[in-house]
Design a protein around this motif. Structure first.
Motif, short mmCIF file in Angstrom:
data_model
loop_
_atom_site.label_atom_id
_atom_site.label_comp_id
_atom_site.label_asym_id
_atom_site.label_seq_id
_atom_site.Cartn_x
_atom_site.Cartn_y
_atom_site.Cartn_z
N SER A 174 25.73 69.73 -11.69
CA SER A 174 26.35 70.46 -12.79
C SER A 174 27.87 70.33 -12.81
N LEU A 175 28.46 69.84 -11.73
CA LEU A 175 29.92 69.79 -11.65
C LEU A 175 30.52 68.52 -12.25
N ASN A 176 29.77 67.43 -12.26
CA ASN A 176 30.31 66.14 -12.71
C ASN A 176 31.63 65.82 -12.01
N PHE A 177 31.66 66.08 -10.70
CA PHE A 177 32.90 65.98 -9.95
C PHE A 177 33.47 64.57 -9.97
N ARG A 178 32.65 63.57 -9.75
CA ARG A 178 33.16 62.20 -9.70
C ARG A 178 33.82 61.82 -11.03
N GLU A 179 33.15 62.09 -12.13
CA GLU A 179 33.68 61.72 -13.43
C GLU A 179 34.98 62.46 -13.73
#
Length: 204
Positions: free
Chosen positions: A110-115
């Motif tokens: 849910s975080l989409n940290f990499r993007e």
């Protein structure tokens, strides 16, 4: 990068306050253009739980508490500055623990940290009583980290000191600090440079 409003997050990673690295960071931040957003956070004020690797036993849960505060500050920044004295040729434990938690954030869908980390610029400000070459493992680690997340590597600002306030005697480091972030318009993705090339550009 030049078209984006800059938001610097200075993460103070030392196990003491107002140390030499922190003082050098203040010197580097002072010349930033008026209106540049700055957020200063000391990891001592946001202690993190031990990182537990559950990749093979279950999903990572969304961060809460201090981890959530640090995550939000990290994602809101365009420029992430790790302010860290050199401990055993690497980062202090609070900084390493913070980066270990990135492993969890990367695996929380849910975080989409990499993007959301792509295109940000990673910097380091460090002080040591040793030679500049002794900070190479720290620089290499952060360069690889930036490369892995398709961030930009801004470079490392290195100063010399051991006892409290020693950095005030390192005139060359204080001079470099005045223009350290001025090279930000020229930063390139970490994959396109070697740490040695970046160091020579910043310190010449």
């Amino acid at each position: 990068m030049s078209q984006l409003k800059r938001h610097f997050l200075f993460l103070l990673c030392s196990t003491r306050r107002l140390g030499n690295s922190e003082q050098l960071a203040y010197c580097a931040a002072h010349p930033l253009p008026p209106g540049t957003e700055q957020q200063w956070m000391h990891l001592l004020d946001f202690p993190l739980p031990d990182f537990v690797d559950v990749r093979h036993s279950g999903p990572f849960q969304p961060p809460i508490g201090n981890a959530q505060h640090l995550l939000e500050a990290t994602l809101n920044a365009t420029d992430l500055v790790l302010v860290a004295p050199l401990y055993w040729y690497s980062l202090p434990a609070p900084a390493k623990l913070y980066l270990d938690h990135w492993s969890a954030w990367l695996r929380t869908p849910s975080l989409n940290f990499r993007e959301r980390m792509q295109g940000k610029t990673l910097w380091a400000i460090t002080v040591s009583s040793g030679e500049r070459t002794e900070a190479q493992p720290l620089e290499d680690s952060l360069t690889l980290t930036a490369n892995y997340l398709q961030m930009r590597w801004g470079g490392i600002l290195f100063g010399t000191g051991s006892r409290p306030n020693d950095i005030q005697l390192d005139a060359p480091a204080l001079l470099r600090a005045r223009s350290f972030f001025a090279v930000s318009e020229e930063t390139v993705p970490a994959a396109e440079i070697s740490s040695g090339e970046e160091a020579s550009r910043i310190f010449k």
